[in-house]
Design a protein around this motif. Structure first.
Motif, PDB file in Angstrom:
ATOM      1  N   THR A 149       0.842  -1.201   0.000  1.00 33.33           N
ATOM      2  CA  THR A 149       0.000   0.000   0.000  1.00 33.33           C
ATOM      3  C   THR A 149       0.880   1.254   0.000  1.00 33.33           C
ATOM      4  N   LEU A 150       1.929   1.242   0.802  1.00 30.98           N
ATOM      5  CA  LEU A 150       2.861   2.369   0.851  1.00 30.98           C
ATOM      6  C   LEU A 150       3.527   2.566  -0.517  1.00 30.98           C
ATOM      7  N   ARG A 151       3.921   1.491  -1.163  1.00 28.02           N
ATOM      8  CA  ARG A 151       4.545   1.566  -2.486  1.00 28.02           C
ATOM      9  C   ARG A 151       3.598   2.249  -3.483  1.00 28.02           C
ATOM     10  N   ARG A 152       2.322   1.871  -3.434  1.00 24.12           N
ATOM     11  CA  ARG A 152       1.335   2.509  -4.317  1.00 24.12           C
ATOM     12  C   ARG A 152       1.157   3.987  -3.953  1.00 24.12           C
ATOM     13  N   ARG A 159       3.032  11.796  -8.590  1.00 21.49           N
ATOM     14  CA  ARG A 159       2.171  12.474  -9.570  1.00 21.49           C
ATOM     15  C   ARG A 159       1.777  13.891  -9.122  1.00 21.49           C
ATOM     16  N   LEU A 160       2.018  14.259  -7.875  1.00 21.27           N
ATOM     17  CA  LEU A 160       1.546  15.546  -7.356  1.00 21.27           C
ATOM     18  C   LEU A 160       2.349  16.764  -7.826  1.00 21.27           C
TER      19      LEU A 160
END
Length: 161
Positions: A149-152, A159-160
């Motif tokens: 989840t952290l990797r995602r 992307r920010l």
């Protein structure tokens, strides 16, 4: 929706603009504040033990990423600090052998700042120490599923900007 025209009415419309663009939704603002705080906590937790002060590491990182020599004025503008502050940082880095100052080819009043091999090594060592510390905490505190989840999440953060 009621016909209330008071200034405190929440219409849900986020199309109002300010100097930074549309006004974000309150839940998005809360998420942004939580993210800022979490990143700040993480940075502060891994900073102890750094051998390079933050401003010096920032200058070395900028020079290495940019891949070209920069003047003190250019460094100050890019780091958003006063020329005098950057000149002091460059003097400290030069004294420590982490950067060199060479005369500008066309303007003898200017000096070009470049990282030395020692500067590259010092920054790489500091980054490696920080990454090892983060990796150890990730392995110790997060399950494999949480790590994924952290990797995602990292992919989303990229992307920010």
């Amino acid at each position: 929706m009621t016909s209330d025209t008071s200034d405190t009415k929440d219409t849900g419309d986020t199309s109002d603009t300010s100097d930074t663009g549309p006004v974000p939704h309150p839940e998005t603002l809360e998420l942004a504040a939580d993210l800022r705080a979490a990143v700040g906590d993480l940075v502060r937790a891994i900073r102890p033990g750094d051998t390079l002060p933050q401003n010096q590491a920032g200058v070395l990182g900028l020079l290495i990423r940019d891949g070209r020599a920069l003047t003190v004025s250019e460094l100050a503008a890019r780091q958003r600090v006063r020329h005098q502050s950057m000149a002091r940082t460059v003097t400290l880095l030069t004294g420590a052998g982490l950067v060199t100052q060479e005369p500008h080819a066309t303007d003898g009043r200017k000096l070009l700042i470049t990282p030395t091999e020692a500067g590259r090594a010092a920054l790489a060592e500091q980054r490696a120490r920080r990454e090892a510390r983060i990796a150890a905490v990730i392995e110790a505190r997060l399950t494999p599923e949480e790590q994924e989840t952290l990797r995602r999440g990292v992919a989303l953060l990229r992307r920010l900007p």
